[in-house]
Design a protein around this motif. Structure first.
Motif, PDB file in Angstrom:
ATOM      1  N   ALA A 164       0.639  -1.171   0.007  1.00  0.00           N
ATOM      2  CA  ALA A 164      -0.001   0.261  -0.070  1.00  0.00           C
ATOM      3  C   ALA A 164       0.928   1.473  -0.251  1.00  0.00           C
ATOM      4  N   LEU A 165       0.089   2.234  -0.345  1.00  0.00           N
ATOM      5  CA  LEU A 165       1.347   3.661  -0.450  1.00  0.00           C
ATOM      6  C   LEU A 165       0.837   4.641   0.169  1.00  0.00           C
ATOM      7  N   ASP A 166       2.228   5.352   0.879  1.00  0.00           N
ATOM      8  CA  ASP A 166       1.751   6.376   1.850  1.00  0.00           C
ATOM      9  C   ASP A 166       2.696   7.147   1.910  1.00  0.00           C
ATOM     10  N   PHE A 167       2.577   8.249   1.074  1.00  0.00           N
ATOM     11  CA  PHE A 167       3.901   9.179   1.081  1.00  0.00           C
ATOM     12  C   PHE A 167       4.142  10.346   1.907  1.00  0.00           C
ATOM     13  N   ALA A 168       3.055  10.589   2.675  1.00  0.00           N
ATOM     14  CA  ALA A 168       3.472  11.602   3.948  1.00  0.00           C
ATOM     15  C   ALA A 168       2.910  11.487   5.442  1.00  0.00           C
ATOM     16  N   GLY A 169       1.849  10.050   5.558  1.00  0.00           N
ATOM     17  CA  GLY A 169       1.396  10.014   6.429  1.00  0.00           C
ATOM     18  C   GLY A 169      -0.100  10.069   6.681  1.00  0.00           C
ATOM     19  N   GLY A 170      -0.640   9.544   5.306  1.00  0.00           N
ATOM     20  CA  GLY A 170      -1.692   9.934   6.057  1.00  0.00           C
ATOM     21  C   GLY A 170      -2.133   8.362   6.697  1.00  0.00           C
ATOM     22  N   LEU A 171      -1.877   7.089   7.533  1.00  0.00           N
ATOM     23  CA  LEU A 171      -1.504   6.294   7.883  1.00  0.00           C
ATOM     24  C   LEU A 171      -1.261   6.157   9.418  1.00  0.00           C
ATOM     25  N   PRO A 172       0.109   6.603   8.936  1.00  0.00           N
ATOM     26  CA  PRO A 172       0.669   6.857  10.614  1.00  0.00           C
ATOM     27  C   PRO A 172       0.361   8.362  11.113  1.00  0.00           C
ATOM     28  N   VAL A 173       0.293   9.147  10.680  1.00  0.00           N
ATOM     29  CA  VAL A 173      -0.423  10.625  11.530  1.00  0.00           C
ATOM     30  C   VAL A 173      -1.781  10.613  11.750  1.00  0.00           C
ATOM     31  N   GLU A 174      -2.327  11.001  10.515  1.00  0.00           N
ATOM     32  CA  GLU A 174      -3.925  10.841   9.853  1.00  0.00           C
ATOM     33  C   GLU A 174      -5.558   9.879  10.409  1.00  0.00           C
ATOM     34  N   ILE A 175      -5.023   8.876  10.307  1.00  0.00           N
ATOM     35  CA  ILE A 175      -5.423   7.800  10.339  1.00  0.00           C
ATOM     36  C   ILE A 175      -5.521   7.840  11.925  1.00  0.00           C
ATOM     37  N   THR A 176      -3.899   7.650  12.690  1.00  0.00           N
ATOM     38  CA  THR A 176      -4.033   7.153  14.438  1.00  0.00           C
ATOM     39  C   THR A 176      -4.718   8.164  15.096  1.00  0.00           C
ATOM     40  N   LEU A 275      -5.768  19.636   3.125  1.00  0.00           N
ATOM     41  CA  LEU A 275      -3.998  19.060   3.321  1.00  0.00           C
ATOM     42  C   LEU A 275      -3.557  17.712   4.390  1.00  0.00           C
ATOM     43  N   VAL A 276      -5.022  18.139   5.351  1.00  0.00           N
ATOM     44  CA  VAL A 276      -4.920  16.145   5.415  1.00  0.00           C
ATOM     45  C   VAL A 276      -5.172  15.157   4.220  1.00  0.00           C
ATOM     46  N   ALA A 277      -5.900  14.949   3.161  1.00  0.00           N
ATOM     47  CA  ALA A 277      -5.967  14.064   2.387  1.00  0.00           C
ATOM     48  C   ALA A 277      -5.675  14.184   2.084  1.00  0.00           C
ATOM     49  N   ILE A 278      -4.451  15.100   1.391  1.00  0.00           N
ATOM     50  CA  ILE A 278      -3.698  15.273  -0.060  1.00  0.00           C
ATOM     51  C   ILE A 278      -2.104  14.561   0.633  1.00  0.00           C
ATOM     52  N   THR A 279      -2.228  14.384   2.002  1.00  0.00           N
ATOM     53  CA  THR A 279      -0.786  14.515   2.392  1.00  0.00           C
ATOM     54  C   THR A 279      -0.586  12.557   2.445  1.00  0.00           C
ATOM     55  N   SER A 316     -14.346  17.015  20.105  1.00  0.00           N
ATOM     56  CA  SER A 316     -14.442  18.617  20.875  1.00  0.00           C
ATOM     57  C   SER A 316     -14.052  19.739  19.852  1.00  0.00           C
ATOM     58  N   LEU A 317     -12.810  19.481  18.874  1.00  0.00           N
ATOM     59  CA  LEU A 317     -12.351  19.970  17.332  1.00  0.00           C
ATOM     60  C   LEU A 317     -12.499  19.682  16.208  1.00  0.00           C
ATOM     61  N   ASP A 318     -13.163  18.138  16.387  1.00  0.00           N
ATOM     62  CA  ASP A 318     -13.413  17.435  14.728  1.00  0.00           C
ATOM     63  C   ASP A 318     -12.272  16.707  14.812  1.00  0.00           C
ATOM     64  N   VAL A 319     -11.477  16.326  15.939  1.00  0.00           N
ATOM     65  CA  VAL A 319     -10.185  15.423  15.013  1.00  0.00           C
ATOM     66  C   VAL A 319     -11.036  14.441  14.162  1.00  0.00           C
ATOM     67  N   VAL A 320     -11.680  13.608  14.442  1.00  0.00           N
ATOM     68  CA  VAL A 320     -12.223  12.413  14.188  1.00  0.00           C
ATOM     69  C   VAL A 320     -12.897  12.921  12.807  1.00  0.00           C
ATOM     70  N   GLY A 321     -13.722  14.537  12.646  1.00  0.00           N
ATOM     71  CA  GLY A 321     -14.640  14.825  11.429  1.00  0.00           C
ATOM     72  C   GLY A 321     -13.586  15.323  10.766  1.00  0.00           C
ATOM     73  N   VAL A 322     -12.479  15.616  10.214  1.00  0.00           N
ATOM     74  CA  VAL A 322     -11.321  16.303   9.342  1.00  0.00           C
ATOM     75  C   VAL A 322     -10.232  15.793   9.809  1.00  0.00           C
ATOM     76  N   HIS A 323      -9.521  14.662  10.466  1.00  0.00           N
ATOM     77  CA  HIS A 323      -8.310  13.842  10.788  1.00  0.00           C
ATOM     78  C   HIS A 323      -8.174  12.543  10.181  1.00  0.00           C
ATOM     79  N   LEU A 324      -9.738  12.026  11.151  1.00  0.00           N
ATOM     80  CA  LEU A 324      -9.654  10.925  10.656  1.00  0.00           C
ATOM     81  C   LEU A 324     -10.263  10.489   8.735  1.00  0.00           C
ATOM     82  N   VAL A 325     -11.859  11.382   9.341  1.00  0.00           N
ATOM     83  CA  VAL A 325     -12.423  11.050   7.736  1.00  0.00           C
ATOM     84  C   VAL A 325     -11.159  11.844   5.775  1.00  0.00           C
ATOM     85  N   GLY A 326     -10.961  12.747   6.727  1.00  0.00           N
ATOM     86  CA  GLY A 326      -9.748  13.634   6.111  1.00  0.00           C
ATOM     87  C   GLY A 326      -8.458  12.477   5.288  1.00  0.00           C
ATOM     88  N   GLY A 327      -8.203  11.516   6.513  1.00  0.00           N
ATOM     89  CA  GLY A 327      -6.980  10.772   6.369  1.00  0.00           C
ATOM     90  C   GLY A 327      -7.032   9.315   5.346  1.00  0.00           C
TER      91      GLY A 327
END
Length: 437
Positions: A164-176, A275-279, A316-327
């Protein structure tokens, strides 16, 4: 000049030095972004949760984190070894690719730092600071480090066996961070007054400033992941810019259509979503692909942040809605838009690559999300039952700034001469405030 030093490319090294500084700046930027989004009584606590993560993660990373993530493969693609624990054996002459290994390790450290800090946004306003001091280093070792090895480490199962491909951290950073934030939300429960009281951002200029610093640092985050001053870095740089813009515009379009008002918070959130999604995809898709990735994230994430009210989890500050979903969006769309000119081989479904690349991306997303959620939920429960994870009701009503840090961001009164705005009836005077973290 040593043989190792002869392999160092000074241009690549200079770029990665700059990129590392840019990524580190993202954590103070995140602190401002989050700090502006909370209420006045917990601004400093929010800033502190990000800033203290820099120190905590750095110590853990230098001790064993880097070794476990990048020091070969010790067990079935799941974790690295400890040959370089304490950074032993990695002197100035040690080289990773075309840059000094110590620089590569520092660059990767800044990723680990901001990932831990991201989680804090999901649990703002109600987490014990002392528990956060324990959570961050343990979570970094149990969640971030293994996933970083899976994706980027030598022999890691996602990057090597699965492909699987992940250039800059969608899996280790955004989804985790997003999955972990959701887990902690469920352990802690909602804030007092959730869905009843107005919990609006107290300082939108601070939010915009934080988002701007994040965007600025994101160029180092994504283009720096090329580990060289070359055409791939340039493509990742441009893709990052493009996706941030379409994410912003997509979010504003939804707000205008749904609510009748394009907002400042929406502009900041949309840019971050793009920016999250393009990571994960900035080094695998073309410029057209990056525009689509950013737009998709801006539109979908603008709806996803409202799921917490329907499903009753207080992110509280939409980490799930932005970082999980965007990732998830950015990682999955690699399976559709990946181009051979960028990847060197893999092509997405829309470019003749079939369904296999999409399947690999999906499996990676599910594995990382489930692992991060399960481990974080278990860790959160353990901390809650041993030392307590949630601040007291009195602290939460009065505000964590005064009760935990004995400070206020704004002139709500001097300690010992009255409680701040928003204090609860149980806090009869600031002199009686419980100052335990």
């Amino acid at each position: 000049m040593t043989l190792a030093a002869a392999h160092v490319n000074t241009g690549d090294t200079a770029w990665l030095l700059a990129a590392t500084a840019l990524v580190l700046l993202m954590t103070p930027g995140l602190a401002l972004f989050y700090g502006g989004m909370v209420r006045t009584k917990s601004v400093l606590n929010m800033l502190m949760m990000s800033f203290v993560s820099i120190a905590l993660v750095t110590v853990v990373w230098l001790a064993v984190g880097y070794a476990l993530a990048f020091d070969g493969d010790a067990f079935a693609g799941l974790v690295g070894g400890l040959g370089h624990a304490g950074m032993s054996g990695l002197g100035p002459g040690s080289v990773h690719g075309t840059v000094p290994t110590l620089l590569f390790a520092t660059f990767q450290l800044t990723f680990a730092v901001i990932t831990a800090a991201l989680v804090s946004g999901a649990v703002a306003d109600r987490t014990k600071f002392s528990a956060w001091l324990v959570f961050v280093p343990v979570w970094t070792l149990l969640v971030y480090v293994p996933v970083a090895h899976w994706v980027w480490g030598p022999g890691g199962w996602i990057g090597n066996a699965l492909g699987a491909l992940d250039f800059a951290g969608g899996l280790p950073v955004e989804i985790t961070s997003g999955a972990s934030g959701l887990a902690l939300c469920l352990v802690l429960g909602p804030r007092l007054g959730f869905k009843k009281d107005a919990m609006r951002p107290h300082n939108l200029p601070m939010v915009i400033l934080g988002a701007g610093l994040l965007w600025f640092g994101w160029f180092g985050f994504n283009a720096g992941s090329a580990l060289g001053a070359d055409g791939l870095a340039a493509a990742a740089f441009l893709n990052t810019m493009a996706a941030g813009c379409t994410g912003l515009l997509g979010w504003l379009f939804v707000e205008q259509k749904r609510d009748g008002h394009p907002t400042t918070l929406g502009a900041a959130s949309g840019a971050v979503a793009g920016l999250v999604a393009i990571t994960p995809s900035c080094g695998t898709v073309s410029l057209l692909g990056s525009l689509v990735v950013g737009l998709a994230a801006g539109v979908v994430c603008s709806y996803a942040v409202g799921w917490k009210f329907k499903l009753n989890y207080d992110d509280s500050l939409d980490v799930v809605g932005v970082h999980l979903v965007g990732g998830v969006i950015g990682t999955l769309l690699i399976g559709l838009f990946a181009e051979k000119a960028m990847t060197g081989g893999t092509e997405g479904l829309f470019y003749g690559g079939g369904l296999v690349p999409l399947g690999k991306q999906l499996l990676a997303v599910v594995a990382v999300a489930v692992y991060a959620f399960a481990v974080t939920y278990g860790l959160g429960k353990l901390l809650d039952r041993t030392m307590g994870l949630r601040a007291s009701e009195e602290q939460e009503y009065t505000g964590l700034d005064l009760t935990v840090h004995a400070e206020t961001a704004y002139d709500h009164g001097v300690l010992g001469h009255g409680a701040p705005t928003g204090a609860s009836p149980v806090a009869t005077s600031a002199q009686k405030v419980n100052t335990q973290a």
